[in-house]
Every structure is written in C-alpha cells, then in structure tokens.
Design a protein around this motif. Structure first.
Motif, PDB file in Angstrom:
ATOM      1  N   GLY A 164     -55.124  18.441  31.176  1.00 27.56           N
ATOM      2  CA  GLY A 164     -54.064  17.779  30.470  1.00 27.56           C
ATOM      3  C   GLY A 164     -53.257  18.929  29.804  1.00 27.56           C
ATOM      4  O   GLY A 164     -51.913  19.055  29.754  1.00 27.56           O
ATOM      5  N   ARG A 165     -54.022  19.822  29.188  1.00 29.43           N
ATOM      6  CA  ARG A 165     -53.453  20.869  27.968  1.00 29.43           C
ATOM      7  C   ARG A 165     -52.737  21.986  29.018  1.00 29.43           C
ATOM      8  O   ARG A 165     -51.673  22.464  28.509  1.00 29.43           O
ATOM      9  CB  ARG A 165     -54.511  21.311  27.307  1.00 29.43           C
ATOM     10  N   LEU A 166     -53.429  22.405  29.942  1.00 30.52           N
ATOM     11  CA  LEU A 166     -52.814  23.440  30.983  1.00 30.52           C
ATOM     12  C   LEU A 166     -51.540  22.883  31.628  1.00 30.52           C
ATOM     13  O   LEU A 166     -50.364  23.826  31.831  1.00 30.52           O
ATOM     14  CB  LEU A 166     -53.623  23.765  32.068  1.00 30.52           C
ATOM     15  N   MET A 167     -51.366  21.777  31.880  1.00 34.05           N
ATOM     16  CA  MET A 167     -50.046  21.074  32.614  1.00 34.05           C
ATOM     17  C   MET A 167     -49.061  20.968  31.410  1.00 34.05           C
ATOM     18  O   MET A 167     -47.849  21.087  31.781  1.00 34.05           O
ATOM     19  CB  MET A 167     -50.500  20.007  33.124  1.00 34.05           C
ATOM     20  N   GLU A 168     -49.684  20.721  30.266  1.00 34.86           N
ATOM     21  CA  GLU A 168     -48.209  20.471  29.173  1.00 34.86           C
ATOM     22  C   GLU A 168     -47.986  21.852  28.883  1.00 34.86           C
ATOM     23  O   GLU A 168     -46.792  21.912  28.712  1.00 34.86           O
ATOM     24  CB  GLU A 168     -49.093  19.827  28.044  1.00 34.86           C
ATOM     25  N   ALA A 169     -48.806  22.918  28.865  1.00 39.04           N
ATOM     26  CA  ALA A 169     -48.358  24.254  28.484  1.00 39.04           C
ATOM     27  C   ALA A 169     -47.652  24.823  29.573  1.00 39.04           C
ATOM     28  O   ALA A 169     -46.487  25.668  29.265  1.00 39.04           O
ATOM     29  CB  ALA A 169     -49.664  25.418  28.140  1.00 39.04           C
TER      30      ALA A 169
ATOM     31  N   GLU B 125     -51.992  29.267  25.893  1.00 38.02           N
ATOM     32  CA  GLU B 125     -53.172  28.583  26.390  1.00 38.02           C
ATOM     33  C   GLU B 125     -54.107  29.214  27.200  1.00 38.02           C
ATOM     34  O   GLU B 125     -55.262  29.216  27.142  1.00 38.02           O
ATOM     35  CB  GLU B 125     -52.493  27.276  27.057  1.00 38.02           C
ATOM     36  N   ILE B 126     -53.760  30.311  27.894  1.00 32.92           N
ATOM     37  CA  ILE B 126     -54.694  31.110  28.641  1.00 32.92           C
ATOM     38  C   ILE B 126     -55.401  31.984  27.621  1.00 32.92           C
ATOM     39  O   ILE B 126     -56.719  32.186  27.715  1.00 32.92           O
ATOM     40  CB  ILE B 126     -54.001  32.041  29.787  1.00 32.92           C
ATOM     41  N   TRP B 127     -54.743  32.467  26.469  1.00 39.48           N
ATOM     42  CA  TRP B 127     -55.508  33.411  25.546  1.00 39.48           C
ATOM     43  C   TRP B 127     -56.530  32.383  24.909  1.00 39.48           C
ATOM     44  O   TRP B 127     -57.516  32.820  24.716  1.00 39.48           O
ATOM     45  CB  TRP B 127     -54.451  33.761  24.662  1.00 39.48           C
ATOM     46  N   SER B 128     -56.135  31.206  24.600  1.00 41.09           N
ATOM     47  CA  SER B 128     -57.051  30.151  24.083  1.00 41.09           C
ATOM     48  C   SER B 128     -58.553  30.226  24.705  1.00 41.09           C
ATOM     49  O   SER B 128     -59.526  30.115  24.501  1.00 41.09           O
ATOM     50  CB  SER B 128     -56.657  28.850  23.845  1.00 41.09           C
ATOM     51  N   LEU B 129     -58.052  30.157  26.379  1.00 42.03           N
ATOM     52  CA  LEU B 129     -59.237  30.046  27.196  1.00 42.03           C
ATOM     53  C   LEU B 129     -60.090  31.018  27.316  1.00 42.03           C
ATOM     54  O   LEU B 129     -61.350  31.139  27.496  1.00 42.03           O
ATOM     55  CB  LEU B 129     -58.688  29.481  28.629  1.00 42.03           C
ATOM     56  N   LEU B 130     -59.367  32.262  27.026  1.00 45.58           N
ATOM     57  CA  LEU B 130     -60.222  33.488  27.160  1.00 45.58           C
ATOM     58  C   LEU B 130     -61.056  33.639  26.213  1.00 45.58           C
ATOM     59  O   LEU B 130     -61.998  34.528  26.288  1.00 45.58           O
ATOM     60  CB  LEU B 130     -59.212  34.762  27.466  1.00 45.58           C
ATOM     61  N   ARG B 131     -61.026  33.098  24.968  1.00 48.74           N
ATOM     62  CA  ARG B 131     -61.667  33.453  23.989  1.00 48.74           C
ATOM     63  C   ARG B 131     -63.193  32.804  24.153  1.00 48.74           C
ATOM     64  O   ARG B 131     -64.012  33.140  23.393  1.00 48.74           O
ATOM     65  CB  ARG B 131     -60.997  32.667  22.558  1.00 48.74           C
ATOM     66  N   SER B 132     -63.450  31.997  25.117  1.00 52.13           N
ATOM     67  CA  SER B 132     -64.509  31.391  25.290  1.00 52.13           C
ATOM     68  C   SER B 132     -65.131  32.270  26.470  1.00 52.13           C
ATOM     69  O   SER B 132     -66.401  31.715  27.053  1.00 52.13           O
ATOM     70  CB  SER B 132     -64.398  29.834  25.860  1.00 52.13           C
ATOM     71  N   GLY B 133     -64.639  33.310  27.049  1.00 52.35           N
ATOM     72  CA  GLY B 133     -65.141  33.945  28.155  1.00 52.35           C
ATOM     73  C   GLY B 133     -64.305  33.944  29.459  1.00 52.35           C
ATOM     74  O   GLY B 133     -63.700  32.727  29.841  1.00 52.35           O
ATOM     75  N   LEU B 134     -64.621  34.497  30.390  1.00 57.53           N
ATOM     76  CA  LEU B 134     -63.962  34.386  31.747  1.00 57.53           C
ATOM     77  C   LEU B 134     -64.855  33.387  32.475  1.00 57.53           C
ATOM     78  O   LEU B 134     -65.943  33.533  32.360  1.00 57.53           O
ATOM     79  CB  LEU B 134     -64.293  35.933  32.415  1.00 57.53           C
ATOM     80  N   ASN B 135     -63.830  32.847  33.301  1.00 55.06           N
ATOM     81  CA  ASN B 135     -64.501  31.801  34.226  1.00 55.06           C
ATOM     82  C   ASN B 135     -63.495  31.514  35.376  1.00 55.06           C
ATOM     83  O   ASN B 135     -62.146  31.993  35.138  1.00 55.06           O
ATOM     84  CB  ASN B 135     -64.971  30.538  33.779  1.00 55.06           C
ATOM     85  N   PRO B 136     -63.810  31.002  36.510  1.00 58.65           N
ATOM     86  CA  PRO B 136     -62.641  31.244  37.672  1.00 58.65           C
ATOM     87  C   PRO B 136     -61.486  30.485  37.289  1.00 58.65           C
ATOM     88  O   PRO B 136     -60.489  30.386  37.931  1.00 58.65           O
ATOM     89  CB  PRO B 136     -63.813  30.434  38.821  1.00 58.65           C
ATOM     90  N   LYS B 137     -61.669  29.335  36.329  1.00 54.18           N
ATOM     91  CA  LYS B 137     -60.493  28.370  35.941  1.00 54.18           C
ATOM     92  C   LYS B 137     -59.370  29.395  35.203  1.00 54.18           C
ATOM     93  O   LYS B 137     -58.426  29.210  35.649  1.00 54.18           O
ATOM     94  CB  LYS B 137     -60.982  27.293  35.017  1.00 54.18           C
ATOM     95  N   THR B 138     -59.752  30.157  34.455  1.00 53.05           N
ATOM     96  CA  THR B 138     -58.812  31.153  33.776  1.00 53.05           C
ATOM     97  C   THR B 138     -58.336  32.182  34.998  1.00 53.05           C
ATOM     98  O   THR B 138     -57.045  32.449  34.895  1.00 53.05           O
ATOM     99  CB  THR B 138     -59.417  32.128  32.877  1.00 53.05           C
ATOM    100  N   ASN B 139     -59.179  32.437  35.824  1.00 53.36           N
ATOM    101  CA  ASN B 139     -58.481  33.267  37.110  1.00 53.36           C
ATOM    102  C   ASN B 139     -57.366  32.399  37.751  1.00 53.36           C
ATOM    103  O   ASN B 139     -56.767  32.965  38.420  1.00 53.36           O
ATOM    104  CB  ASN B 139     -59.772  33.880  38.029  1.00 53.36           C
ATOM    105  N   ALA B 140     -57.733  31.294  38.027  1.00 49.71           N
ATOM    106  CA  ALA B 140     -56.825  30.267  38.611  1.00 49.71           C
ATOM    107  C   ALA B 140     -55.633  30.167  37.974  1.00 49.71           C
ATOM    108  O   ALA B 140     -54.530  30.106  38.545  1.00 49.71           O
ATOM    109  CB  ALA B 140     -57.682  28.778  38.955  1.00 49.71           C
ATOM    110  N   VAL B 141     -55.760  29.764  36.720  1.00 51.92           N
ATOM    111  CA  VAL B 141     -54.391  29.761  36.020  1.00 51.92           C
ATOM    112  C   VAL B 141     -53.653  30.991  35.837  1.00 51.92           C
ATOM    113  O   VAL B 141     -52.372  31.082  35.895  1.00 51.92           O
ATOM    114  CB  VAL B 141     -54.488  29.255  34.609  1.00 51.92           C
TER     115      VAL B 141
END
Length: 263
Positions: free
Chosen positions: A59-64, A221-237
């Motif tokens: 939901g947060r990614l879709m809102e962003a 929002e992507i920057w916020s995800l990257l603070r927890s490390g790389l994962n395929p979800k960040t690659n997807a977005v």
C-alpha cells in the motif's frame, strides 16, 4: 576504395564500453528484480514475478506511486504554462533588460538541486508553508520551468510573429491569438517541454526528500526501503521507475520529434 573493417574495431569497442558503462547497472537491476530468491546476489536463482506482485500489494509503494504521478503531471503542466507565457512575453514584447530577464529565468538550470531544495525549505518555513506534496510540486516547477522556457523560447520565430500579426488584423483578441494561433504552432515544443518535465519530475529525489514529510513520492519511498538493505523488492520498484521513464522518452520521440522532423 576498399574498406577495412578492422579499422573500425576501436570505435566499436569504445561504443560498446560506453553503452555498457551506462546500461549495465540498469540491466543488473532489472535482471535481479525477477530473481525468485530473497537476496539479489549472483548467481541468479530462478525467475519469478513475486517481487512485482509484492510491490503491487504494498500500500505504501502504491500510494507513493500515485503521489509521484500527481506531482509530475501537476508540476509539468504548471511549468509548461509558465514557461510558455514567459517565452511569449519576452519574444513578442519590448521589455526592459530583456537579456537580464532571460538569464534570470534560465539561471536555475545551473544551480544544484540541493541548493534549490534548501532555499525552498528555508523560504517555506519562513512563510509557514508545511512540508507536503504541494511544496514538492512547487519545487519541481522551479527546476523544470527554466527548461520549458528555454525550449519554447528557442522555437518562437519571426514567421510566427507575422501570423500572429495577421490574426490581430483580422480581429482576433490577444487571448485568442495566444490560444488559437501561437500555442498550436508551438505544440511540438510544448509537448517536448511537458514530457521532459515529466521525466525529470518523475524520478527527482533531493527536492522531494527535503519538501515532503508524511506523503512522499516514489523515489523517497525507495530510499526508505534501501535503508534496510537491498532486496529484490527494491529492484522491482526501481525497475518500475526506470520502465516508466523509458516509456516517457519513447512517447516523446514518437509523438514530438518524429512529427517535428516530418513537418
């Protein structure tokens, strides 16, 4: 004269090295967004769309994503309108210090986004404008309007001024000249300005980061995800952001530049 293909080998290798340097990180990003495992590290272990599904269900990614689209469209339309009116005024009327005004309008193109963002943040705090998507949109207008002005102003020639003069002689009012004569003649420049502004606003991070708080754009929002490390979800977005940018550039090429060359 017989051409020797080996003489072109250095040029070909140089071109491959340049394109590889530019696009290899993007290829790796997109490739590992399809990885089935939880860690985006080689070797690639299976292909899956699970991470794109995870992005869709977040939901947060879709809102962003919706926020980014709203800010990009709104700020681009505003930047094109202001850029067009500024270009029309400077090109068609005798104004004092016209050269200085042109320089001031294009000056933000030479200033770092960080400096512009900090200046806007201080100004908004002083006048009581809170951090929000509206504030971020104003910031995007500040950085995109000079580009729109430069593109549109460069396309305003004397032949268009003669057509505008003929329209006035036939009884058209000034607003009719602008909307029914000038704007249609400049539509390739207007569309180019809009799509370029959309592209820059879509993935702009610094100003959006400084001027938003709770409602954020997708890059923040992507920057916020990257603070927890790389994962395929960040690659997807990240692949989604890149894909939309590519679509905007392709539309710009097909709709504006090719028709401009044909005409």
């Amino acid at each position: 004269m017989i051409r020797k293909p080996w003489r072109q080998l250095p040029s070909v290798l140089y071109a491959l090295a340049i394109y590889g340097f530019i696009f290899l990180p993007v290829v790796v990003l997109v490739l590992f967004s399809f990885q089935d495992g939880r860690f985006p590290i080689p070797p690639l272990k299976g292909l899956s769309l699970r991470w794109y599904e995870a992005v869709w269900n977040d939901g947060r990614l879709m809102e962003a994503l919706a926020n980014s689209i709203a800010v990009a469209v709104g700020s681009s339309l505003t930047a094109v309108l202001l850029g067009f009116l500024s270009a029309y005024g400077l090109a068609r009327f005798k104004l004092p210090a016209k050269g200085l005004q042109r320089a001031l309008l294009t000056a933000p193109l030479t200033v770092s986004y960080l400096i512009i963002g900090m200046g806007l943040l201080i100004t908004f705090n002083a006048v009581g404008i809170p951090k929000s998507l509206v504030a971020a949109g104003i910031g995007h207008v500040v950085i995109n309007m000079p580009l729109c002005f430069a593109i549109i102003y460069s396309q305003m020639g004397d032949h268009q001024a003669n057509i505008e003069r003929a329209a006035r002689d036939l009884g058209a009012r000034e607003w009719q000249v602008i909307t029914l004569v000038t704007a249609p003649m400049l539509w390739p420049a207007l569309f180019a300005s809009f799509f370029l502004s959309m592209t820059f606003s879509w993935d702009e991070f610094i100003i959006s980061f400084l001027l938003t708080r709770f409602d954020v754009t997708l890059p923040v929002e992507i920057w916020s995800l990257l603070r927890s490390g790389l994962n395929p979800k960040t690659n997807a977005v990240g692949s989604v952001v890149f894909g939309i940018s590519v679509v905007l550039v392709i539309v710009l090429e097909l709709v504006v530049f090719r028709k401009g060359r044909r005409s």
